[in-house]
Scaffold this motif. Structure first.
Motif, mmCIF file in Angstrom:
data_model
loop_
_atom_site.group_PDB
_atom_site.id
_atom_site.type_symbol
_atom_site.label_atom_id
_atom_site.label_comp_id
_atom_site.label_asym_id
_atom_site.label_seq_id
_atom_site.Cartn_x
_atom_site.Cartn_y
_atom_site.Cartn_z
ATOM 1 N N LEU A 40 3.854 3.240 13.439
ATOM 2 C CA LEU A 40 3.745 2.722 12.071
ATOM 3 C C LEU A 40 2.838 1.499 12.071
ATOM 4 N N ILE A 41 2.108 1.318 10.967
ATOM 5 C CA ILE A 41 1.294 0.119 10.783
ATOM 6 C C ILE A 41 1.893 -0.685 9.623
ATOM 7 N N ALA A 42 2.224 -1.952 9.883
ATOM 8 C CA ALA A 42 2.701 -2.856 8.835
ATOM 9 C C ALA A 42 1.501 -3.632 8.326
ATOM 10 N N SER A 43 1.108 -3.394 7.082
ATOM 11 C CA SER A 43 -0.140 -3.941 6.544
ATOM 12 C C SER A 43 0.109 -4.910 5.397
ATOM 13 N N GLU A 44 -0.722 -5.923 5.333
ATOM 14 C CA GLU A 44 -0.654 -6.868 4.213
ATOM 15 C C GLU A 44 -0.955 -6.145 2.903
ATOM 16 N N ASP A 45 -1.966 -5.294 2.917
ATOM 17 C CA ASP A 45 -2.339 -4.494 1.751
ATOM 18 C C ASP A 45 -2.713 -3.103 2.267
ATOM 19 N N THR A 46 -1.847 -2.130 2.000
ATOM 20 C CA THR A 46 -2.068 -0.785 2.543
ATOM 21 C C THR A 46 -3.364 -0.162 2.045
ATOM 22 N N ARG A 47 -3.783 -0.519 0.831
ATOM 23 C CA ARG A 47 -5.021 0.054 0.291
ATOM 24 C C ARG A 47 -6.232 -0.477 1.049
ATOM 25 N N ASN A 48 -6.212 -1.758 1.347
ATOM 26 C CA ASN A 48 -7.316 -2.353 2.081
ATOM 27 C C ASN A 48 -7.371 -1.824 3.515
ATOM 28 N N THR A 49 -6.204 -1.767 4.166
ATOM 29 C CA THR A 49 -6.157 -1.280 5.539
ATOM 30 C C THR A 49 -6.534 0.191 5.628
ATOM 31 N N GLN A 50 -6.234 0.951 4.569
ATOM 32 C CA GLN A 50 -6.557 2.373 4.593
ATOM 33 C C GLN A 50 -8.065 2.603 4.723
ATOM 34 N N LYS A 51 -8.855 1.717 4.144
ATOM 35 C CA LYS A 51 -10.309 1.837 4.264
ATOM 36 C C LYS A 51 -10.725 1.703 5.732
ATOM 37 N N LEU A 52 -10.080 0.767 6.428
ATOM 38 C CA LEU A 52 -10.359 0.570 7.846
ATOM 39 C C LEU A 52 -9.930 1.799 8.649
ATOM 40 N N LEU A 53 -8.739 2.311 8.340
ATOM 41 C CA LEU A 53 -8.223 3.482 9.051
ATOM 42 C C LEU A 53 -9.115 4.700 8.823
ATOM 43 N N ASN A 54 -9.570 4.861 7.602
ATOM 44 C CA ASN A 54 -10.444 5.999 7.291
ATOM 45 C C ASN A 54 -11.747 5.915 8.090
ATOM 46 N N HIS A 55 -12.274 4.698 8.197
ATOM 47 C CA HIS A 55 -13.538 4.505 8.912
ATOM 48 C C HIS A 55 -13.416 4.932 10.375
ATOM 49 N N PHE A 56 -12.254 4.636 10.985
ATOM 50 C CA PHE A 56 -12.055 4.968 12.398
ATOM 51 C C PHE A 56 -11.238 6.251 12.587
ATOM 52 N N GLU A 57 -11.031 6.979 11.497
ATOM 53 C CA GLU A 57 -10.330 8.272 11.526
ATOM 54 C C GLU A 57 -8.942 8.142 12.145
ATOM 55 N N ILE A 58 -8.215 7.139 11.693
ATOM 56 C CA ILE A 58 -6.844 6.890 12.156
ATOM 57 C C ILE A 58 -5.871 7.382 11.081
ATOM 58 N N THR A 59 -4.862 8.129 11.491
ATOM 59 C CA THR A 59 -3.940 8.750 10.518
ATOM 60 C C THR A 59 -2.523 8.168 10.574
ATOM 61 N N THR A 60 -2.330 7.091 11.298
ATOM 62 C CA THR A 60 -1.006 6.467 11.417
ATOM 63 C C THR A 60 -0.498 6.023 10.041
ATOM 64 N N PRO A 61 0.782 6.326 9.712
ATOM 65 C CA PRO A 61 1.321 5.915 8.411
ATOM 66 C C PRO A 61 1.463 4.397 8.297
ATOM 67 N N GLN A 62 1.509 3.901 7.060
ATOM 68 C CA GLN A 62 1.603 2.469 6.810
ATOM 69 C C GLN A 62 2.828 2.092 5.990
ATOM 70 N N LYS A 63 3.250 0.858 6.137
ATOM 71 C CA LYS A 63 4.241 0.221 5.268
ATOM 72 C C LYS A 63 3.699 -1.160 4.936
ATOM 73 N N SER A 64 3.868 -1.592 3.712
ATOM 74 C CA SER A 64 3.355 -2.910 3.330
ATOM 75 C C SER A 64 4.258 -4.024 3.864
ATOM 76 N N LEU A 65 3.649 -5.124 4.226
ATOM 77 C CA LEU A 65 4.365 -6.332 4.635
ATOM 78 C C LEU A 65 3.564 -7.519 4.133
ATOM 79 N N HIS A 66 4.045 -8.156 3.072
ATOM 80 C CA HIS A 66 3.318 -9.289 2.493
ATOM 81 C C HIS A 66 4.294 -10.349 2.006
ATOM 82 N N GLU A 67 3.750 -11.409 1.436
ATOM 83 C CA GLU A 67 4.573 -12.568 1.078
ATOM 84 C C GLU A 67 5.614 -12.272 0.018
ATOM 85 N N HIS A 68 5.451 -11.176 -0.721
ATOM 86 C CA HIS A 68 6.388 -10.867 -1.789
ATOM 87 C C HIS A 68 7.513 -9.919 -1.368
#
Length: 287
Positions: A40-68
């Motif tokens: 699992l990837i814990a991301s500050e913003d899953t939408r932003n991180t998804q762009k990075l994952l797409n670029h490197f063809e990574i399919t690992t699922p995400q969960k958001s983790l942010h200040e809220h």
């Protein structure tokens, strides 16, 4: 005391994965590997991180983790780690926990004995510092100052005598006001603004605080800014008039005992107390 051998633990592991601050080519091979292998990837913003994952063809699922949501999310992630899962945590850009979410998860993992493994990678503050021209050592990383002027002044006042270069993050919309407040508290200093770091429009603005302030009255910046301000430097040594004997006599005249006066003169002149004692009592040491 807690001893951790990060790679020898069978339980789940938390990897702290830095992500590019602008240029995707700054992503390391190891970071790509960990993101791809994690459960699992814990991301500050899953939408932003998804762009990075797409670029490197990574399919690992995400969960958001942010200040809220960290109060509810951290226990969930810890449970998965205790169950043996591997989680990679990343912020939108740069190092997790540095002016970004992640610190609460790290503390919770340490409390549970879960291995926390930090991967090296991009961080805006140090990257900008080494090209700024200001002294890189020592330095103080502060991050974002408070937004209200009263709170800014209070924070900056505590740093007036800081000898190392200070590193701040700031929005392009607030950078001009922030520089004016820093000059108000610090006085004139050399400073550097770095914006759009690692991107095609990367730019360094170097000058005094006054020069940067004047520039910003006529120009509007774009992109997140890293502001570096020179430190106060070594405090000036105060030179005292008169011989050691004259200085001691002057302090005694101010109602200080001879013992106290000798100690004070030694301290202010940065010499051993015995040196002043011998001079005051005309003791010939034969040197």
């Amino acid at each position: 005391m807690q001893k951790q051998q990060s790679y020898k633990q069978d339980a789940g592991k938390l990897y702290l994965v830095p992500t590019p601050i602008g240029n995707l080519e700054d992503m390391t091979v190891r970071c790509v590997k960990i993101l791809g292998e994690a459960d699992l990837i814990a991301s500050e913003d899953t939408r932003n991180t998804q762009k990075l994952l797409n670029h490197f063809e990574i399919t690992t699922p995400q969960k958001s983790l942010h200040e809220h949501n960290y109060k509810e999310r951290v226990p969930q992630l810890v449970s998965q780690l205790l169950a043996g899962n591997v989680i990679a945590q990343c912020s939108d850009a740069g190092m997790p926990s540095i002016s970004d979410p992640g610190h609460e998860l790290v503390k919770a993992c340490i409390a549970e004995g879960i291995a926390v493994i930090a991967l090296p990678g991009p961080t805006a503050g140090l990257t900008a510092l080494i090209a700024s021209g200001l002294s890189p050592q020592p330095h103080l990383f502060y991050g974002f100052l408070p937004r209200k002027k009263k709170e800014q002044v209070a924070a900056l006042t505590e740093m007036v005598t800081q000898q190392g270069t200070m590193i701040f993050y700031e929005s392009p919309y607030r950078i001009a006001n922030t520089i004016d407040v820093i000059k108000e508290v610090f006085g004139e200093r050399q400073a550097v603004i770095c914006r759009e770091l690692t991107k095609i429009h990367e730019e360094y603005l170097r000058g005094t605080l006054s020069e940067l302030s004047a520039y910003l009255t006529e120009h509007t910046l774009k992109g997140e800014c890293c502001l570096m301000v020179e430190g106060a430097g070594e405090p000036e040594q105060v030179l005292y008039e008169g011989s050691y004997v004259e200085q001691v006599d002057a302090l005694i005249a101010e109602s200080m005992s001879s013992k106290e006066a000798i100690k004070e003169v030694a301290k202010r002149n940065q010499v051993k107390k015995q040196v002043v004692y011998n001079a005051y009592h005309a003791i010939d040491t034969g040197e």
